[in-house]
Every structure is written in structure tokens, then in C-alpha cells.
Motif scaffolding. Structure first.
Motif, mmCIF file in Angstrom:
data_model
loop_
_atom_site.group_PDB
_atom_site.id
_atom_site.type_symbol
_atom_site.label_atom_id
_atom_site.label_comp_id
_atom_site.label_asym_id
_atom_site.label_seq_id
_atom_site.Cartn_x
_atom_site.Cartn_y
_atom_site.Cartn_z
ATOM 1 N N GLU A 32 0.822 -1.218 0.000
ATOM 2 C CA GLU A 32 0.000 0.000 0.000
ATOM 3 C C GLU A 32 0.857 1.270 0.000
ATOM 4 O OE1 GLU A 32 -3.411 2.096 -0.287
ATOM 5 O OE2 GLU A 32 -3.293 -0.088 -0.298
ATOM 6 N N ASN A 33 2.020 1.227 0.647
ATOM 7 C CA ASN A 33 2.836 2.435 0.822
ATOM 8 C C ASN A 33 4.158 2.447 0.066
ATOM 9 O OD1 ASN A 33 1.079 3.688 2.849
ATOM 10 N ND2 ASN A 33 1.636 1.917 4.066
ATOM 11 N N SER A 34 4.589 1.337 -0.460
ATOM 12 C CA SER A 34 5.947 1.230 -0.999
ATOM 13 C C SER A 34 6.222 2.145 -2.183
ATOM 14 C CB SER A 34 6.269 -0.216 -1.366
ATOM 15 O OG SER A 34 5.379 -0.674 -2.363
ATOM 16 N N SER A 39 12.589 5.959 -4.133
ATOM 17 C CA SER A 39 12.929 6.995 -5.098
ATOM 18 C C SER A 39 12.555 6.546 -6.511
ATOM 19 C CB SER A 39 14.431 7.289 -5.035
ATOM 20 O OG SER A 39 15.161 6.191 -5.568
ATOM 21 N N GLU A 40 12.645 7.442 -7.454
ATOM 22 C CA GLU A 40 12.303 7.132 -8.852
ATOM 23 C C GLU A 40 13.145 5.995 -9.412
ATOM 24 O OE1 GLU A 40 9.818 8.048 -11.013
ATOM 25 O OE2 GLU A 40 9.014 8.833 -9.129
ATOM 26 N N ASN A 41 14.392 5.897 -8.975
ATOM 27 C CA ASN A 41 15.279 4.839 -9.461
ATOM 28 C C ASN A 41 15.418 3.684 -8.477
ATOM 29 O OD1 ASN A 41 15.895 6.196 -11.887
ATOM 30 N ND2 ASN A 41 17.323 7.502 -10.783
ATOM 31 N N GLY A 42 14.643 3.718 -7.414
ATOM 32 C CA GLY A 42 14.714 2.682 -6.392
ATOM 33 C C GLY A 42 14.058 1.382 -6.833
ATOM 34 N N PHE A 66 3.939 0.424 -9.970
ATOM 35 C CA PHE A 66 5.198 -0.184 -10.403
ATOM 36 C C PHE A 66 5.053 -0.649 -11.850
ATOM 37 C CE2 PHE A 66 5.655 -0.363 -5.832
ATOM 38 C CZ PHE A 66 6.988 -0.004 -5.671
ATOM 39 N N LYS A 67 6.102 -0.474 -12.631
ATOM 40 C CA LYS A 67 6.065 -0.799 -14.059
ATOM 41 C C LYS A 67 6.736 -2.119 -14.385
ATOM 42 C CE LYS A 67 4.211 3.154 -15.126
ATOM 43 N NZ LYS A 67 2.815 3.188 -14.815
ATOM 44 N N SER A 88 10.236 -2.323 -9.776
ATOM 45 C CA SER A 88 10.808 -1.003 -10.007
ATOM 46 C C SER A 88 9.763 -0.097 -10.654
ATOM 47 C CB SER A 88 12.060 -1.099 -10.893
ATOM 48 O OG SER A 88 11.722 -1.587 -12.160
ATOM 49 N N LYS A 89 10.013 1.205 -10.558
ATOM 50 C CA LYS A 89 9.107 2.185 -11.152
ATOM 51 C C LYS A 89 9.313 2.298 -12.654
ATOM 52 C CE LYS A 89 8.390 5.035 -7.067
ATOM 53 N NZ LYS A 89 8.402 6.407 -6.540
#
Length: 95
Positions: A32-34, A39-42, A66-67, A88-89
Motif C-alpha cells: 500500500e505504501n511502498s 525513489s524514482e530509481n529505487g 510499479f512498471k 521497479s518504477k
């Protein structure tokens, strides 16, 4: 021993399901929170077991934004099937 349920009986098999429905109480809270935490690259690594219903966890992570999801490894350890998933995003190309 850590037990999420207040009525957990440490002398029985019920403690194995102390994580709530499908053993996912904390996993679902994290999902729910991750997305907002990293970060964008996290990246996020989750260690789950088959009983956690991995496809549902994956679907929920993707719904949060997440993508990419990659199964890093899967191993059978005694009576558990363990799986490490990486989210990852952005889509990451694997070699």
C-alpha cells in the motif's frame, strides 16, 4: 518468536498463519505504501512464499504504479516454496 495476532497460540500450527489472511498482513500494508516511499530509481525486493499468493502480490504492486516485476529467484526449502521478486518504477532490461 514474533506473532501479529494477539490470540496466537505458540504451541500450535496456527502461529504459521499469524500474518493474517494468506500470511500477507504486513506484505499488504507494505504494498500500500511502498511506491511512495522509494525513489524514482529505487527498487523493492520482496521475499514471499507460495501461500502468499504471489500473483496477487504482483498485481497489487502493479496497480500501485510499479512498471516492472522480475522474479529474481525461486527455491524450495523443505516444505516452503520461496520466491524473491524485484519491483521497479521503470522497466529495467535484464541481461
Amino acid at each position: 518468536m514474533f506473532c501479529l495476532q494477539t490470540n496466537c497460540d505458540f504451541n500450535s500450527l496456527t502461529r504459521s498463519w499469524a500474518g493474517g489472511d494468506c500470511g500477507r498482513k504486513l506484505i499488504d500494508q507494505f504494498v500500500e505504501n511502498s511506491f511512495d516511499i522509494i525513489s524514482e530509481n529505487g527498487v523493492v525486493y520482496l521475499l514471499i512464499i507460495k501461500e502468499n499468493k504471489p500473483q496477487e502480490v504482483i498485481d497489487n504492486m502493479m496497480k500501485k504504479g510499479f512498471k516492472a516485476c522480475h522474479k529474481v529467484m525461486e527455491r524450495k526449502c523443505k516444505n516452503e516454496c520461496l520466491m524473491v521478486l524485484r519491483f521497479s518504477k521503470h522497466i529495467i532490461k535484464h541481461s
